[in-house]
Design a protein around this motif. Structure first.
Motif, mmCIF file in Angstrom:
data_model
loop_
_atom_site.group_PDB
_atom_site.id
_atom_site.type_symbol
_atom_site.label_atom_id
_atom_site.label_comp_id
_atom_site.label_asym_id
_atom_site.label_seq_id
_atom_site.Cartn_x
_atom_site.Cartn_y
_atom_site.Cartn_z
ATOM 1 N N ASP A 9 -49.796 19.659 -102.549
ATOM 2 C CA ASP A 9 -49.523 18.320 -102.018
ATOM 3 C C ASP A 9 -50.689 17.350 -102.202
ATOM 4 O OD1 ASP A 9 -50.977 19.835 -100.146
ATOM 5 O OD2 ASP A 9 -50.355 18.508 -98.516
ATOM 6 N N GLU A 10 -51.895 17.842 -102.465
ATOM 7 C CA GLU A 10 -53.028 16.957 -102.725
ATOM 8 C C GLU A 10 -53.036 16.625 -104.214
ATOM 9 O OE1 GLU A 10 -56.806 17.788 -100.803
ATOM 10 O OE2 GLU A 10 -55.844 19.423 -99.688
ATOM 11 N N GLU A 11 -52.614 15.400 -104.539
ATOM 12 C CA GLU A 11 -52.393 15.028 -105.927
ATOM 13 C C GLU A 11 -53.666 15.117 -106.766
ATOM 14 O OE1 GLU A 11 -50.308 11.390 -106.418
ATOM 15 O OE2 GLU A 11 -48.735 11.896 -104.982
ATOM 16 N N GLY A 34 -43.207 21.973 -100.587
ATOM 17 C CA GLY A 34 -42.800 23.363 -100.661
ATOM 18 C C GLY A 34 -41.346 23.565 -101.020
ATOM 19 N N ASP A 35 -40.455 22.763 -100.411
ATOM 20 C CA ASP A 35 -39.028 22.960 -100.665
ATOM 21 C C ASP A 35 -38.650 22.623 -102.102
ATOM 22 O OD1 ASP A 35 -39.673 20.347 -100.114
ATOM 23 O OD2 ASP A 35 -37.979 19.958 -98.789
ATOM 24 N N VAL A 36 -39.205 21.505 -102.614
ATOM 25 C CA VAL A 36 -38.916 21.132 -104.002
ATOM 26 C C VAL A 36 -39.571 22.118 -104.963
ATOM 27 C CG1 VAL A 36 -39.173 19.335 -105.763
ATOM 28 C CG2 VAL A 36 -38.670 18.699 -103.405
ATOM 29 N N GLY A 37 -40.792 22.561 -104.621
ATOM 30 C CA GLY A 37 -41.472 23.545 -105.453
ATOM 31 C C GLY A 37 -40.688 24.836 -105.568
ATOM 32 N N LEU A 53 -51.109 26.762 -99.761
ATOM 33 C CA LEU A 53 -50.597 27.344 -98.525
ATOM 34 C C LEU A 53 -50.010 26.296 -97.585
ATOM 35 C CD1 LEU A 53 -50.188 29.752 -96.682
ATOM 36 C CD2 LEU A 53 -52.558 29.543 -95.943
ATOM 37 N N MET A 54 -50.734 25.192 -97.383
ATOM 38 C CA MET A 54 -50.287 24.150 -96.465
ATOM 39 C C MET A 54 -49.527 23.084 -97.241
ATOM 40 S SD MET A 54 -51.402 25.460 -93.731
ATOM 41 C CE MET A 54 -51.071 24.128 -92.573
ATOM 42 N N LEU A 55 -48.197 23.082 -97.086
ATOM 43 C CA LEU A 55 -47.349 22.175 -97.845
ATOM 44 C C LEU A 55 -46.331 21.502 -96.936
ATOM 45 C CD1 LEU A 55 -46.527 24.571 -100.814
ATOM 46 C CD2 LEU A 55 -47.860 22.462 -101.018
ATOM 47 N N PRO A 56 -45.952 20.257 -97.253
ATOM 48 C CA PRO A 56 -44.852 19.623 -96.517
ATOM 49 C C PRO A 56 -43.523 20.237 -96.942
ATOM 50 C CG PRO A 56 -45.583 18.204 -98.300
ATOM 51 C CD PRO A 56 -46.545 19.358 -98.256
ATOM 52 N N GLY A 57 -42.566 20.206 -96.065
ATOM 53 C CA GLY A 57 -41.237 20.714 -96.393
ATOM 54 C C GLY A 57 -41.065 22.196 -96.138
ATOM 55 N N PHE A 61 -46.387 30.344 -97.489
ATOM 56 C CA PHE A 61 -45.959 31.701 -97.148
ATOM 57 C C PHE A 61 -44.457 31.876 -97.402
ATOM 58 C CE2 PHE A 61 -49.654 31.649 -94.016
ATOM 59 C CZ PHE A 61 -50.452 32.475 -94.803
ATOM 60 N N GLU A 62 -43.676 30.917 -96.914
ATOM 61 C CA GLU A 62 -42.224 31.011 -97.057
ATOM 62 C C GLU A 62 -41.806 30.832 -98.516
ATOM 63 O OE1 GLU A 62 -38.326 31.647 -95.805
ATOM 64 O OE2 GLU A 62 -40.223 31.944 -94.750
ATOM 65 N N VAL A 63 -42.472 29.916 -99.217
ATOM 66 C CA VAL A 63 -42.161 29.712 -100.633
ATOM 67 C C VAL A 63 -42.422 31.002 -101.418
ATOM 68 C CG1 VAL A 63 -42.758 28.450 -102.735
ATOM 69 C CG2 VAL A 63 -42.640 27.238 -100.550
#
Length: 229
Positions: A9-11, A34-37, A53-57, A61-63
């Motif tokens: 998420d950090e461009e 995360g969801d789009v990824g 690890l730290m992502l919006p959406g 871990f879940e991805v």
């Protein structure tokens, strides 16, 4: 050219990673959530995934967990978290490596190359590749007897799988219900062709986006069915 997916998420960090990887002749795609990824990882083919690890959406871990459920691809987890518990959890979910920020881009490239080389050796020394039929988002793994639609696995009975596979391997050919019954059930079709109709209906419910306007299995009125490619 090997393809790498960066989910970050950090461009600024993602762009830096991309630049260094492209200098090493990798093709790189970036997703910032995360969801789009996850959707991209499951719907496209990549040789390695770099996952923050730290992502919006959806967090990394879940991805990672969901990628592992569907695909066997190296996953390199990246995080600013230095706690051993996070590393243990990430590796336990199937990540192949865990890199703590900040890190040098050259170290990242080196680890990417090492994991891809290791994966290539494992695949090369393992069993033959699975026998797979792929048509417009539909993936039929004949070896494992599993069916995926846009990366999502669908549950099939034995005869549903056999019928779908037979049609997909004989595309653009019209089969009568009697022919399909004899082929899949190995019996005379007298009085039993309704079985084919029922199975076609169930298959469509699992693979078609619109069962009233099927894109895979067409009904040829008065004749039978055809798998369209």
């Amino acid at each position: 050219m090997s393809r790498i997916l960066i989910v970050e998420d950090e461009e600024a960090i993602a762009d830096l990673e991309k630049d260094y990887l492209e200098l090493s002749d990798f093709e790189v795609k970036i997703e910032n959530s995360g969801d789009v990824g996850l959707q991209t990882a499951l719907s496209e083919e990549f040789d390695l995934v770099i996952l923050d690890l730290m992502l919006p959406g959806m967090d990394g871990f879940e991805v990672c967990k969901r990628i592992r459920e569907k695909k066997d691809v190296p996953v390199l987890m990246v995080s600013a978290k230095k706690d051993d518990i996070d590393k243990i959890r990430g590796l336990g979910l199937g990540a192949d490596d865990y890199i703590t920020k900040p890190f040098s881009p050259s170290e990242l490239v080196a680890r990417v190359k090492a994991h891809m080389a290791r994966y290539s050796r494992l695949v090369g020394s393992g069993h033959d590749s699975n026998d797979v039929v792929e048509i417009r988002g539909l993936r039929i793994d004949k070896t494992a007897r599993r069916v995926y639609v846009d990366g999502a696995e669908k549950s099939f009975t034995t005869k549903e799988f056999d019928l779908l596979t037979f049609l997909a391997e004989n595309p653009n050919h019209v089969f009568t219900k009697e022919e399909l019954f004899r082929k899949i059930w190995n019996m005379d079709s007298i009085g039993d062709i309704a079985t084919v109709t029922v199975h076609i209906k169930k298959i469509r419910e699992k693979i078609e986006f619109d069962t009233s306007n099927p894109q895979y299995i067409e009904t040829i009125w008065g004749v039978g069915y055809r798998f369209r490619v």
